[in-house]
Write an enzyme that holds these catalytic residues in place. Structure first.
Site, short mmCIF file in Angstrom:
data_model
loop_
_atom_site.label_atom_id
_atom_site.label_comp_id
_atom_site.label_asym_id
_atom_site.label_seq_id
_atom_site.Cartn_x
_atom_site.Cartn_y
_atom_site.Cartn_z
N ILE A 65 0.82 -1.21 0.00
CA ILE A 65 0.00 0.00 0.00
C ILE A 65 0.86 1.26 0.00
CG2 ILE A 65 -2.11 -0.93 1.02
CD1 ILE A 65 -1.12 -0.01 3.74
N GLY A 66 2.13 1.10 0.08
CA GLY A 66 2.96 2.31 0.06
C GLY A 66 4.43 1.95 0.04
N ARG A 67 5.22 2.98 -0.11
CA ARG A 67 6.67 2.74 -0.10
C ARG A 67 7.29 3.69 0.90
NH1 ARG A 67 9.69 1.84 -5.51
NH2 ARG A 67 8.89 -0.21 -5.06
N GLY A 68 8.00 3.16 1.85
CA GLY A 68 8.62 3.99 2.87
C GLY A 68 10.10 4.15 2.59
N ASN A 69 10.78 4.82 3.50
CA ASN A 69 12.22 5.05 3.31
C ASN A 69 13.02 3.77 3.40
OD1 ASN A 69 12.21 7.77 2.88
ND2 ASN A 69 12.12 8.24 5.06
N PHE A 70 12.52 2.82 4.21
CA PHE A 70 13.32 1.62 4.47
C PHE A 70 12.83 0.41 3.68
CE2 PHE A 70 15.79 3.34 7.90
CZ PHE A 70 15.00 4.37 8.39
N GLY A 71 11.62 0.50 3.17
CA GLY A 71 11.08 -0.64 2.43
C GLY A 71 9.60 -0.42 2.18
N ASP A 72 8.97 -1.45 1.63
CA ASP A 72 7.57 -1.30 1.26
C ASP A 72 6.65 -1.39 2.48
OD1 ASP A 72 8.21 -1.01 -1.35
OD2 ASP A 72 8.16 -3.16 -1.76
N ASP A 126 9.31 15.71 11.62
CA ASP A 126 8.98 15.55 10.20
C ASP A 126 7.47 15.65 10.00
OD1 ASP A 126 9.40 15.20 7.57
OD2 ASP A 126 9.94 13.08 7.67
P1 ADP Z 1 8.53 5.75 5.90
O1 ADP Z 1 8.40 6.29 7.28
O2 ADP Z 1 9.35 4.51 5.87
O3 ADP Z 1 8.93 6.75 4.90
P2 ADP Z 1 5.76 6.11 5.64
O4 ADP Z 1 5.30 6.14 7.04
O5 ADP Z 1 5.89 7.42 4.95
O6 ADP Z 1 7.08 5.27 5.48
O7 ADP Z 1 4.76 5.17 4.82
C1 ADP Z 1 4.75 5.12 3.40
C2 ADP Z 1 3.33 5.06 2.92
O8 ADP Z 1 2.72 3.85 3.37
C3 ADP Z 1 2.44 6.17 3.46
O9 ADP Z 1 2.49 7.30 2.66
C4 ADP Z 1 1.06 5.54 3.43
O10 ADP Z 1 0.49 5.63 2.14
C5 ADP Z 1 1.35 4.08 3.73
N1 ADP Z 1 1.18 3.79 5.15
C6 ADP Z 1 2.12 3.87 6.12
N2 ADP Z 1 1.60 3.53 7.32
C7 ADP Z 1 0.31 3.23 7.11
C8 ADP Z 1 -0.78 2.80 7.98
N3 ADP Z 1 -0.58 2.61 9.29
N4 ADP Z 1 -1.99 2.60 7.42
C9 ADP Z 1 -2.17 2.78 6.09
N5 ADP Z 1 -1.20 3.18 5.23
C10 ADP Z 1 0.03 3.41 5.73
#
Ligand code: ADP
Length: 910
Positions: free
Chosen positions: A608-615, A724
């Site tokens: 559902i998303g991509r974060g800094n460390f992984g999906d 942040d």
């Molecule tokens: P990171 O901190 O690793 O950069 P994020 O917290 O920004 O990751 O998460 C990346 C994406 O994943 C978010 O923009 C959101 O779309 C989805 N996401 C993260 N946490 C949740 C959650 N608890 N419920 C639904 N979607 C989430």
């Protein structure tokens, strides 16, 4: 400008006639075409009726409740209506319009005729007058001649003195009279002709043309009406058809794969087939018990010299199969992830190629999932068989020395030991003495182990642990190995031991060790090699790497053991120091905390998303069967990064607030490590604002500001600096509730000074003192909150649009502040400006911000709906907030319910 003034000339007259002829031909052609069209429509309607009759042959009973069938039914019904409408229109055209068209044609033909005749008559009249003038002129000439002749003859006779003078006089008088009469006639005739000619030009011809224009325009109007009728009757996009088309489309859009079989399932609900019991038929042993060997026991494997070799071979074969199956599963899962990644890229594309690829990928993924499930069954089955055989071998081994075992003891014991050694020393698993390679460690922890008993008493710290199985806790005074062994037959892997904390970072471990003698076991990686570490509190936290002897046994300074569990058990029971230098003695095992979840308990469902460390994935927490969000950390990242990744979990786990994303746990038993948290269904606030920009009234936007302020007030009260805060790092749940997320940069300090440069700092969101001096306090978050509020009211706009980070920074230093987005209430903009005060102490604290926005919300929209928090958090509002928490945890409050269940279970254990 009209016919009368412009079309009097002869060529125009010809053109007008030609035009009328052309119009008549057009009418004729239209009439023919209309007749053909009517024929076509009638025939089409007849053919379509056949289609409808065919389509109506549907198995309505069997397909009751099917949305596809309903959609098809609507399609047929509405098609029938469209056909009926087409047929009616064709009939109308045939009976009415065609006739009107024929009448118009006749009339037009007649008009042309009248015009032509009238025009000809006028011209003829003029011609006649012209002829008459010419004739009189010629008569005039003759009369003149006669007069001149009579005169000269009379004069001649007069001169001669002729006796016939009178006769000549009479002739002269006559000729004179005739000349005068003709003269008069000629003059009159000229007058008449001149009059007519003028009338023709000024009255008759213009009058005729004017009349003709009126007649032709009138027929044009009627022609138009006929065409309107034709257009109406042949319009396939008429209101009726459109209504039908809308219904058809609605029916199709109603199809939801998830609901297609709901009614069918309901109608055909049955209980699953009764399990077939495969039971050992004890009568087999009873019948001739006297003659049977005593070793034959129901459900037990016979291990003796007759069977041991076969069992050993079988065990090896099964292990090979298990390994192969695991590899296959791994390969398929890798492929699945690859396909999923591609799926994510084509998912929202709408070109034909992407759509067909999307379906192909989905199909392949479904197939792969099915295959993985089947392989899992094999894995389970083979695993059980290995367990059954190896348990028997193991118990044989442990009882080998006891009297009355009924078999040749020493060879069996040796054989088993050898077998274990074989397993340990297989060539691909050989590795350095000081470390435990991955394969070795996996193999070791899954190999046969001797059950062992606890000798000394020691309290076990269980208050925090998650209890998955009621049998887990049967004796508070036993060593946790026993605690985990609910029967002698089940061999647990190291991962299953509750005092094994996986790859939990050292910092966390240290936090868990509080009293002298507290200990736990964990895994770490050094120089790319996995090591198992025993961490013990003894004055200060001490960490001992488990050593691996050349024979593949585990040890510290004392004796070596087959398994790590045995080694730890020995240290614990003997009370001897782990190393003589440290003197550390194991007293109290520290069990996993409730938030240390098993990786296998989490089933990743979709990215559902991509974060800094992984999906980031939507996932299912299997034991509680709830949907959760899971952040994964790429396996390939260095340890330092992994620690940073877990930092977010460490921070989050202390907080509980409806506007802070809820932490559920971390999975560090194996890679990939994961953070499990509440699934917030709307995802990122920024995306939500952008994609719903035109649907968000001020009330909703202000509500979001209230939520964010409430969450931040809570964080401030906990001395947590987010660092942040931005729309991209907030999540949006049901009822538009905003939750602060992404605590990757957060710090729990009143003031935090960074010295490692400004790498990866969100410049446009960060307060000047943090940018200039690296000094962070909650008042920096207040600055960011101002930018967040700006993002909310600009519905996902980009702050300082068009400016580079450096430019924005420069401008801020010179006093520039962003203007209010359109529609921002003045109070909110004033608040933004206060948040952007250059000096941090001039900015409001979050308690004040929350109170301000909440008051404004109350003033503008009365009370908030439940699901939002209020400032200050009185009992009533807390209840409302908690309600929202439950609603938003998993669309049905499952996460909340699960946590309550856990709390209940734990309290029951105490
Ligand atoms: P990171 O901190 O690793 O950069 P994020 O917290 O920004 O990751 O998460 C990346 C994406 O994943 C978010 O923009 C959101 O779309 C989805 N996401 C993260 N946490 C949740 C959650 N608890 N419920 C639904 N979607 C989430």
């Amino acid at each position: 400008m009209g016919f009368s003034s412009s079309l009097q000339g002869e060529t125009a007259h010809e053109a007008l006639l030609a035009r009328q002829d052309a119009e008549l031909r057009l009418l004729e052609n239209m009439k023919r075409c209309l007749a053909l069209r009517i024929k076509c429509d009638r025939e089409y309607a007849i053919s379509m009726n056949t289609v409808v009759l065919q389509a109506q042959k549907m198995d309505k009973v069997e397909l009751a409740g099917s949305l596809v069938a309903q959609s098809w039914s609507t399609f047929i019904d509405e098609s029938e209506k469209i056909i009926k409408s087409m047929k009616d229109n064709a009939e109308f055209l045939a009976t009415t319009t065609l006739e009107t068209l024929a009448n118009l044609m006749a009339e037009k033909r007649n008009n042309r005729k009248c015009y032509y005749e009238e025009h000809t008559r006028i011209c003829n009249d003029l011609n006649k007058l012209q002829d008459s003038v010419m004739r009189l002129r010629s008569d005039y000439e003759k009369a003149l001649d006669q007069y001149n002749s009579a005169k000269s003859k009379l004069d001649e006779q007069k001169a001669k003195g002729s006796k016939r003078l009178d006769e000549y006089k009479d002739r002269f008088v006559k000729a004179s009279k005739k000349l005068k009469l003709i003269h008069n006639d000629y003059v009159l005739s000229l007058c008449e002709a001149a009059e007519f000619e003028r009338d023709m030009r000024t009255i008759l011809l213009p009058g005729l043309l004017e009349h003709q224009q009126a007649v032709q325009e009138d027929t044009t109007d009627r022609w138009k009406m006929i065409l309107q009728e034709i257009a109406r009757c042949t319009n396939l996009a008429n209101v009726r058809c459109q209504e039908s088309q809308t219904k058809i489309e609605k029916g199709v859009n109603n199809i939801k794969s998830s609901e297609e079989y709901a009614e069918f399932i309901d109608r055909n609900k049955t209980s699953p087939p009764k399990p077939v019991l495969f039971k050992f038929d004890k009568s087999l042993l009873e019948q001739s018990s006297a003659m049977l060997p005593s070793s034959l026991k129901p459900n037990e494997i016979v291990v003796d010299e007759c069977t041991i070799d076969i069992l050993r071979t079988k065990c090896r074969e099964q292990e090979v199969e298990l390994k192969e199956t695991k590899n296959k599963i791994k390969d398929k899962q890798t492929l699945l992830i690859q396909l999923d990644t591609e799926y994510q890229t084509v998912q929202f594309k709408s070109d034909a190629l992407s759509i067909s690829r999307k379906y192909a990928l989905k199909k392949s993924m479904d197939l792969l999932k099915k295959e993985v499930n089947e392989l899992r069954c094999i894995e389970q089955k083979v695993g059980k068989q290995i367990e059954l055989i190896s348990t028997s071998l193991s118990s044989m081994s442990s009882s080998a020395g006891s009297p009355g075992s009924g078999c040749d003891e020493s060879p069996v014991c040796d054989t088993i030991t050898n077998m274990m050694m074989d397993t340990l020393a297989s060539p691909e698993d050989s590795m350095s003495q000081s470390s435990i390679g991955k394969k070795k460690s996996t193999q070791v922890i899954s190999m046969l182990r001797k059950p062992f008993a606890r000798k000394t008493e020691s309290p076990v710290r269980t208050s925090n642990r998650v209890v998955h199985d009621p049998d887990d806790l049967h004796d508070n005074h036993s060593f946790p190995v026993g605690l985990l062994h609910n029967s002698g037959t089940h061999e647990r892997t190291l991962e299953e031991e509750l005092w094994f904390h996986g790859v939990l970072p050292r910092e966390e471990v240290v936090r868990l060790l509080q009293h002298d003698g507290d200990f736990l076991v964990r895994e770490t990686t050094r120089n790319d090699e996995k090591q198992i570490v025993l961490s013990v509190m003894w004055g200060s936290p001490k960490h001992f790497i488990v050593q691996l002897s050349p024979e593949g046994l585990f040890r510290f300074e004392g004796p070596a053991f087959n398994t790590i569990q045995e080694l730890i058990s020995h240290q614990f029971q003997s009370g001897s120091p782990v190393t003589s230098r440290s003197g550390a003695i194991l007293k109290t095992p520290v069990l996993r905390e409730k938030w240390e979840l098993n990786n296998d308990d989490v089933e990743l469902i979709e990215k559902i998303g991509r974060g800094n460390f992984g999906d980031v994935y939507k996932a299912r927490l299997k034991p509680e069967n709830i949907s959760v969000a899971v952040k994964t950390c790429k396996v390939t990242l260095p340890d330092e990064q992994k620690k940073k990744f877990l930092q977010e979990g460490r921070i989050l786990k202390q907080y509980e607030h409806p506007n802070i994303v809820r932490f559920i746990g971390i999975c560090v038993q194996k890679q990939p490590i994961m953070i499990v948290m509440e699934l917030v269904p709307g995802g990122s606030l920024l995306n939500y604002l952008r994609s719903n920009a035109d649907k968000l009234p001020t009330k909703a936007l202000l509500g979001m500001c209230v939520d964010a302020a409430s969450g931040m007030e809570y964080l401030e009260s906990k001395n947590c600096i987010h660092r942040d805060l931005a729309a991209r790092n907030c999540l949006i749940g049901e009822t538009n509730v905003v939750k602060i997320s992404d605590f990757g940069m957060s710090r729990e300090e009143e003031e935090y000074i960074v010295s490692d440069g400004l790498k990866q700092i969100p410049i446009k969101w960060t307060a000047p003192e943090a940018l200039n001096y690296g000094k962070y306090t909650s008042l920096c978050d207040v600055w960011s909150y101002g930018v967040l509020a700006w993002e909310i009211f600009s519905k996902g706009g980009t702050p300082y649009q068009g400016m580079t980070n450096t430019r924005a920074r420069e401008l801020i230093d010179t006093g520039y502040r962003m203007p209010a987005p359109d529609g921002t209430p003045d109070e909110i903009y004033q608040l933004m400006l206060r948040c952007w005060q250059y000096e941090s102490e001039d900015r409001p604290h979050f308690s004040e911000i929350h109170a301000t926005v909440d008051l404004l919300y109350s003033r503008l929209f009365r009370r908030r709906v439940s699901g939002r928090s209020l400032a200050p958090m009185d009992a009533k509002s807390r209840a409302a907030s908690l309600r929202s928490l439950r609603v938003n945890a998993d669309g049905g409050g499952q996460a909340g319910a699960w946590i309550n269940t856990l709390k209940h279970k734990i309290s029951m254990r105490k």
